[in-house]
Design an enzyme around this catalytic site. Structure first.
Site: not given
Length: 455
Positions: A11-12, A283, A105, A226, A324-325, A78-79, A290, A151-152, A278
């Site tokens: 999708r993204y 609309k 590594s 490391q 991190e992946r 171990h990739d 959004e 404002t507000h 739908s």
């Protein structure tokens, strides 16, 4: 029934950005680092030039297959080592003996990640430039389009729609500066061995590390463990989240201004084919704004695990790797999607000038309370006295649902110093936008200067 789970798979995200973080591309980046290491070894005489050329050949051509890497990984669990072995298998002669020589590594993983980040940041920079150009076009076009400043969430004083966009330009220009500043810090690799001392690389360690990074157009960690310092990634993800939050701000403004009761702008809508609901056929929803709002929340959500990844045990542990992946690829892919989508929104934005004027008129002059107060001070009244006069008149106008001008002219202290004609002039919204036009012009010019492109 099996199928993709992550929305990034179906999708993204654009292929251009997704491909940088694909598994196959990750291995290609890592092999590129292995080739740079081999060339550096050859330059200092550790291995022969022909062996370095052979390793480079294997790394740069479609010789090592991802299927083979995955097959070896199932055995080794171990990739990175699987990739090294797959490269070794394809090397002719003795060259395979020198693949990954002296490296650990994360020398390869972190340096390859720096290459990915560099390529991804360049795409983000391009996206920001395109959005800036679109903002500049809208700001120039709507330079003098009167609108109520709020404002507000309440009517304040008049502005122009171009001036509103000028503020967005200023913010995105700051992001451009931040992107340029972060590039050398975020795009840093390392070639320093198991704990950063470079022991396995021998006496030429420093030369090898510098040569590898120069070959790859990266900076390097001057005192690594490391891994490269994860403060670099913390700064990076925080910046991406900062940009995402700015986009949410712009999208939120579009959503608010597109409210039925406000109706000052509308997202582009294909009336011939597009379906807004739908069941409610009438609309026309601000779905892109959004969507950007929702995705910004995900990008900001990646900040916390990134901070936590910064705290590793001793010279490093593996707790950051799995997180991190997710964090780095998702942050880049989603932000790229958001920038392109927000550019599309503002490129086709419908600005309803007459509705803006109607909203100004609906204020019954109350948005001109400040200029009346300022005029009264020009006539010799004290500022606090003038404020109280206008405040009392405003409260009466609201209570009686009449124009502020009427309640002001009912007061003798106002009539003494200001005629009705003069008041009409003071209460003209177009006469009280200050330097909005000049500020807008300045920001448009700033975009032209940065992009070297006329609007």
């Amino acid at each position: 029934m099996e199928g993709p789970i992550c929305p990034l798979d179906y999708r993204y995200g654009r292929d251009k950005m997704r491909s940088i973080f694909s598994e196959e591309c990750r291995f290609r980046y890592q092999m590129k680092v292995e080739a740079a290491l081999a060339k550096a070894h050859a330059a200092v005489g550790t291995i022969s030039k022909s062996d370095a050329e052979e390793i480079t050949r294997v790394a740069s051509q479609d010789i090592v297959k991802i299927e083979r890497i995955k097959e070896i990984e199932r055995e080794t669990n171990h990739d990175l080592m699987a990739m090294v072995r797959a490269m070794t298998e394809q090397c002719r002669g003795n060259a395979g003996k020198y693949v990954h020589l002296g490296a650990t590594s994360n020398d390869i993983i972190d340096t390859a990640m720096a290459l990915q980040i560099k390529d991804a940041l360049e795409i983000i920079q391009e996206d920001v430039e395109e959005l800036l150009y679109t903002f500049a076009k809208v700001a120039k076009r709507e330079r003098d389009t009167l609108e109520v400043g709020r404002t507000h969430a309440q009517f304040a004083i008049p502005i122009t729609f171009g001036f509103k966009i000028a503020g967005y330009i200023a913010e995105m220009l700051r992001h451009m500066e931040r992107l340029a500043e972060i590039m050398p810090r975020a795009c840093a690799g390392k070639m320093a061995g198991a704990v950063g001392t470079g022991a396995a690389l021998g006496k030429d360690f420093t030369k090898i590390q510098i040569m590898v990074m120069q070959d790859l157009c990266l900076t390097y960690e001057p005192a690594a463990t490391q891994v490269v310092g994860r403060d670099r990634y913390t700064e990076l993800i925080c910046l991406l989240a900062n940009i995402a939050t700015s986009l949410e701000r712009y999208g939120t403004e579009v959503r608010n201004l597109q409210r039925s009761e406000i109706g000052e702008v509308s997202e582009p809508f294909d009336a011939k084919y597009q379906v807004g609901s739908s069941t409610m056929a009438q609309k026309k929803n601000p779905i892109n704004s959004e969507n950007v709002t929702g995705l910004a929340r995900i990008v900001r959500g990646l900040v916390i695990p990134t901070f936590e990844n910064q705290v590793l045990w001793h010279e490093r542990d593996l707790s950051n790797s799995s997180a991190e992946r997710f964090t780095i690829p998702h942050a880049f892919v989603l932000l790229d999607e958001m920038l392109v989508k927000m550019n599309r929104v503002f490129f086709g934005l419908e600005v309803h000038e007459e509705k803006m004027l109607n909203n100004i008129r609906s204020s019954q002059g109350l948005i001109m309370a400040e200029p009346v107060m300022m005029k009264l001070t020009e006539k010799g009244m004290g500022r606090q006295e003038a404020h109280e006069i206008v405040r009392e008149a405003s409260m009466k106008a609201i209570e009686r649902n009449i124009d502020l001008k009427e309640t002001l002219l009912e007061r003798e202290d106002v009539r003494k110093v200001m005629s009705e004609k003069e008041m009409d002039s003071v209460m003209d919204p177009a006469s009280y936008i200050g330097s909005a036009g000049e500020i807008t012009d300045k920001m448009v010019s700033a975009v032209e200067e940065v992009l070297e492109r006329k609007v």
